[in-house]
Design a protein around this motif. Structure first.
Motif, PDB file in Angstrom:
ATOM      1  N   MET A 180       0.833  -1.206   0.000  1.00 30.66           N
ATOM      2  CA  MET A 180       0.000   0.000   0.000  1.00 30.66           C
ATOM      3  C   MET A 180       0.870   1.260   0.000  1.00 30.66           C
ATOM      4  O   MET A 180       0.580   2.227  -0.717  1.00 30.66           O
ATOM      5  N   ASN A 181       1.940   1.263   0.798  1.00 34.47           N
ATOM      6  CA  ASN A 181       2.841   2.421   0.831  1.00 34.47           C
ATOM      7  C   ASN A 181       3.547   2.615  -0.498  1.00 34.47           C
ATOM      8  O   ASN A 181       3.678   3.753  -0.984  1.00 34.47           O
ATOM      9  N   ARG A 182       3.982   1.511  -1.112  1.00 35.82           N
ATOM     10  CA  ARG A 182       4.646   1.603  -2.408  1.00 35.82           C
ATOM     11  C   ARG A 182       3.699   2.176  -3.455  1.00 35.82           C
ATOM     12  O   ARG A 182       4.047   3.093  -4.201  1.00 35.82           O
ATOM     13  N   ASP A 183       2.477   1.673  -3.489  1.00 41.38           N
ATOM     14  CA  ASP A 183       1.496   2.146  -4.468  1.00 41.38           C
ATOM     15  C   ASP A 183       1.121   3.606  -4.210  1.00 41.38           C
ATOM     16  O   ASP A 183       0.935   4.377  -5.149  1.00 41.38           O
ATOM     17  N   ALA A 184       1.030   3.986  -2.932  1.00 44.12           N
ATOM     18  CA  ALA A 184       0.709   5.374  -2.606  1.00 44.12           C
ATOM     19  C   ALA A 184       1.828   6.301  -3.060  1.00 44.12           C
ATOM     20  O   ALA A 184       1.565   7.395  -3.581  1.00 44.12           O
ATOM     21  N   ASP A 185       3.078   5.885  -2.898  1.00 44.01           N
ATOM     22  CA  ASP A 185       4.204   6.699  -3.356  1.00 44.01           C
ATOM     23  C   ASP A 185       4.171   6.862  -4.874  1.00 44.01           C
ATOM     24  O   ASP A 185       4.415   7.958  -5.396  1.00 44.01           O
ATOM     25  N   ILE A 186       3.875   5.792  -5.569  1.00 41.18           N
ATOM     26  CA  ILE A 186       3.797   5.855  -7.034  1.00 41.18           C
ATOM     27  C   ILE A 186       2.695   6.820  -7.467  1.00 41.18           C
ATOM     28  O   ILE A 186       2.886   7.651  -8.361  1.00 41.18           O
ATOM     29  N   MET A 187       1.535   6.724  -6.837  1.00 39.88           N
ATOM     30  CA  MET A 187       0.426   7.611  -7.193  1.00 39.88           C
ATOM     31  C   MET A 187       0.756   9.069  -6.860  1.00 39.88           C
ATOM     32  O   MET A 187       0.401   9.987  -7.603  1.00 39.88           O
ATOM     33  N   ARG A 188       1.446   9.284  -5.748  1.00 44.85           N
ATOM     34  CA  ARG A 188       1.826  10.635  -5.345  1.00 44.85           C
ATOM     35  C   ARG A 188       2.760  11.241  -6.391  1.00 44.85           C
ATOM     36  O   ARG A 188       2.602  12.417  -6.779  1.00 44.85           O
ATOM     37  N   ILE A 189       3.709  10.461  -6.884  1.00 42.87           N
ATOM     38  CA  ILE A 189       4.627  10.948  -7.906  1.00 42.87           C
ATOM     39  C   ILE A 189       3.868  11.272  -9.196  1.00 42.87           C
ATOM     40  O   ILE A 189       4.108  12.307  -9.825  1.00 42.87           O
ATOM     41  N   LYS A 190       2.920  10.415  -9.577  1.00 44.13           N
ATOM     42  CA  LYS A 190       2.114  10.670 -10.775  1.00 44.13           C
ATOM     43  C   LYS A 190       1.318  11.963 -10.633  1.00 44.13           C
ATOM     44  O   LYS A 190       1.219  12.754 -11.573  1.00 44.13           O
ATOM     45  N   GLN A 191       0.734  12.171  -9.453  1.00 37.78           N
ATOM     46  CA  GLN A 191      -0.057  13.380  -9.227  1.00 37.78           C
ATOM     47  C   GLN A 191       0.817  14.625  -9.277  1.00 37.78           C
ATOM     48  O   GLN A 191       0.403  15.660  -9.807  1.00 37.78           O
ATOM     49  N   GLU A 192       2.033  14.532  -8.721  1.00 38.42           N
ATOM     50  CA  GLU A 192       2.939  15.683  -8.763  1.00 38.42           C
ATOM     51  C   GLU A 192       3.329  16.015 -10.196  1.00 38.42           C
ATOM     52  O   GLU A 192       3.385  17.186 -10.575  1.00 38.42           O
ATOM     53  N   LYS A 193       3.596  14.993 -11.006  1.00 42.96           N
ATOM     54  CA  LYS A 193       3.935  15.227 -12.410  1.00 42.96           C
ATOM     55  C   LYS A 193       2.767  15.863 -13.156  1.00 42.96           C
ATOM     56  O   LYS A 193       2.948  16.782 -13.956  1.00 42.96           O
ATOM     57  N   ALA A 194       1.553  15.361 -12.886  1.00 39.55           N
ATOM     58  CA  ALA A 194       0.369  15.917 -13.555  1.00 39.55           C
ATOM     59  C   ALA A 194       0.147  17.362 -13.139  1.00 39.55           C
ATOM     60  O   ALA A 194      -0.200  18.213 -13.964  1.00 39.55           O
ATOM     61  N   ALA A 195       0.352  17.666 -11.848  1.00 39.91           N
ATOM     62  CA  ALA A 195       0.178  19.033 -11.365  1.00 39.91           C
ATOM     63  C   ALA A 195       1.221  19.963 -11.981  1.00 39.91           C
ATOM     64  O   ALA A 195       0.913  21.103 -12.353  1.00 39.91           O
ATOM     65  N   ALA A 196       2.462  19.485 -12.107  1.00 38.85           N
ATOM     66  CA  ALA A 196       3.509  20.297 -12.718  1.00 38.85           C
ATOM     67  C   ALA A 196       3.194  20.572 -14.190  1.00 38.85           C
ATOM     68  O   ALA A 196       3.381  21.696 -14.676  1.00 38.85           O
ATOM     69  N   ALA A 228       0.578  28.384 -17.171  1.00 30.65           N
ATOM     70  CA  ALA A 228       1.507  29.506 -17.306  1.00 30.65           C
ATOM     71  C   ALA A 228       1.661  29.896 -18.768  1.00 30.65           C
ATOM     72  O   ALA A 228       1.725  31.087 -19.105  1.00 30.65           O
ATOM     73  N   ALA A 229       1.707  28.916 -19.645  1.00 27.50           N
ATOM     74  CA  ALA A 229       1.830  29.206 -21.074  1.00 27.50           C
ATOM     75  C   ALA A 229       0.570  29.901 -21.587  1.00 27.50           C
ATOM     76  O   ALA A 229       0.647  30.833 -22.389  1.00 27.50           O
ATOM     77  N   ASN A 230      -0.579  29.469 -21.112  1.00 26.39           N
ATOM     78  CA  ASN A 230      -1.834  30.095 -21.543  1.00 26.39           C
ATOM     79  C   ASN A 230      -1.961  31.501 -20.975  1.00 26.39           C
ATOM     80  O   ASN A 230      -2.480  32.396 -21.637  1.00 26.39           O
ATOM     81  N   ALA A 231      -1.498  31.716 -19.751  1.00 27.67           N
ATOM     82  CA  ALA A 231      -1.579  33.039 -19.126  1.00 27.67           C
ATOM     83  C   ALA A 231      -0.650  34.015 -19.828  1.00 27.67           C
ATOM     84  O   ALA A 231      -0.945  35.208 -19.911  1.00 27.67           O
ATOM     85  N   ALA A 232       0.461  33.555 -20.334  1.00 29.66           N
ATOM     86  CA  ALA A 232       1.416  34.423 -21.016  1.00 29.66           C
ATOM     87  C   ALA A 232       0.953  34.738 -22.437  1.00 29.66           C
ATOM     88  O   ALA A 232       1.555  35.568 -23.116  1.00 29.66           O
ATOM     89  N   GLY A 233      -0.080  34.092 -22.869  1.00 25.35           N
ATOM     90  CA  GLY A 233      -0.616  34.355 -24.198  1.00 25.35           C
ATOM     91  C   GLY A 233       0.117  33.597 -25.287  1.00 25.35           C
ATOM     92  O   GLY A 233      -0.127  33.828 -26.464  1.00 25.35           O
ATOM     93  N   ALA A 234       0.987  32.721 -24.899  1.00 26.27           N
ATOM     94  CA  ALA A 234       1.732  31.946 -25.891  1.00 26.27           C
ATOM     95  C   ALA A 234       0.866  30.787 -26.359  1.00 26.27           C
ATOM     96  O   ALA A 234       0.240  30.109 -25.567  1.00 26.27           O
ATOM     97  N   LYS A 235       0.858  30.602 -27.649  1.00 25.07           N
ATOM     98  CA  LYS A 235       0.123  29.482 -28.209  1.00 25.07           C
ATOM     99  C   LYS A 235       1.109  28.363 -28.511  1.00 25.07           C
ATOM    100  O   LYS A 235       2.260  28.608 -28.871  1.00 25.07           O
ATOM    101  N   LYS A 236       0.668  27.144 -28.347  1.00 25.09           N
ATOM    102  CA  LYS A 236       1.531  26.010 -28.644  1.00 25.09           C
ATOM    103  C   LYS A 236       1.763  25.890 -30.143  1.00 25.09           C
ATOM    104  O   LYS A 236       2.857  25.617 -30.584  1.00 25.09           O
ATOM    105  N   VAL A 237       0.716  26.130 -30.932  1.00 25.22           N
ATOM    106  CA  VAL A 237       0.813  26.027 -32.375  1.00 25.22           C
ATOM    107  C   VAL A 237       0.255  27.317 -32.966  1.00 25.22           C
ATOM    108  O   VAL A 237      -0.892  27.679 -32.690  1.00 25.22           O
TER     109      VAL A 237
END
Length: 82
Positions: free
Chosen positions: A42-58, A65-74
């Motif tokens: 359970m601890n191992r799986d929770a750590d994995i999920m926590r890392i996934k959530q941090e990556k998604a949040a980043a 930030a890109a949208n706020a700066a008015g920069a378009k991707k394409v």
């Protein structure tokens, strides 16, 4: 030499039987969980999920930030209006 496909059928039947027996072992019987207690899994799986959530949040923060700066991707360019 009159066995035909009896050997092959017996082999398939045995493989299916072994797969069903492995399924019945549950989470503790899986290869990746060997030697781990339920709390450790359970601890191992929770750590994995926590890392996934941090990556998604980043990623979401970077996109915001890109949208706020008015920069378009394409940038869309119409060649007829050049």
């Amino acid at each position: 030499m009159a066995r035909g496909n009896q050997r092959d059928l017996a082999r398939e039947k045995n493989q299916k039987k072994q797969a069903d027996a492995k399924k019945r072992l549950g989470a503790s019987g899986q290869e990746g969980n060997a030697g781990l207690s339920m709390d450790n899994r359970m601890n191992r799986d929770a750590d994995i999920m926590r890392i996934k959530q941090e990556k998604a949040a980043a990623k979401k923060a970077a996109d915001d930030a890109a949208n706020a700066a008015g920069a378009k991707k394409v940038a869309k360019v119409d060649p007829l209006k050049l």
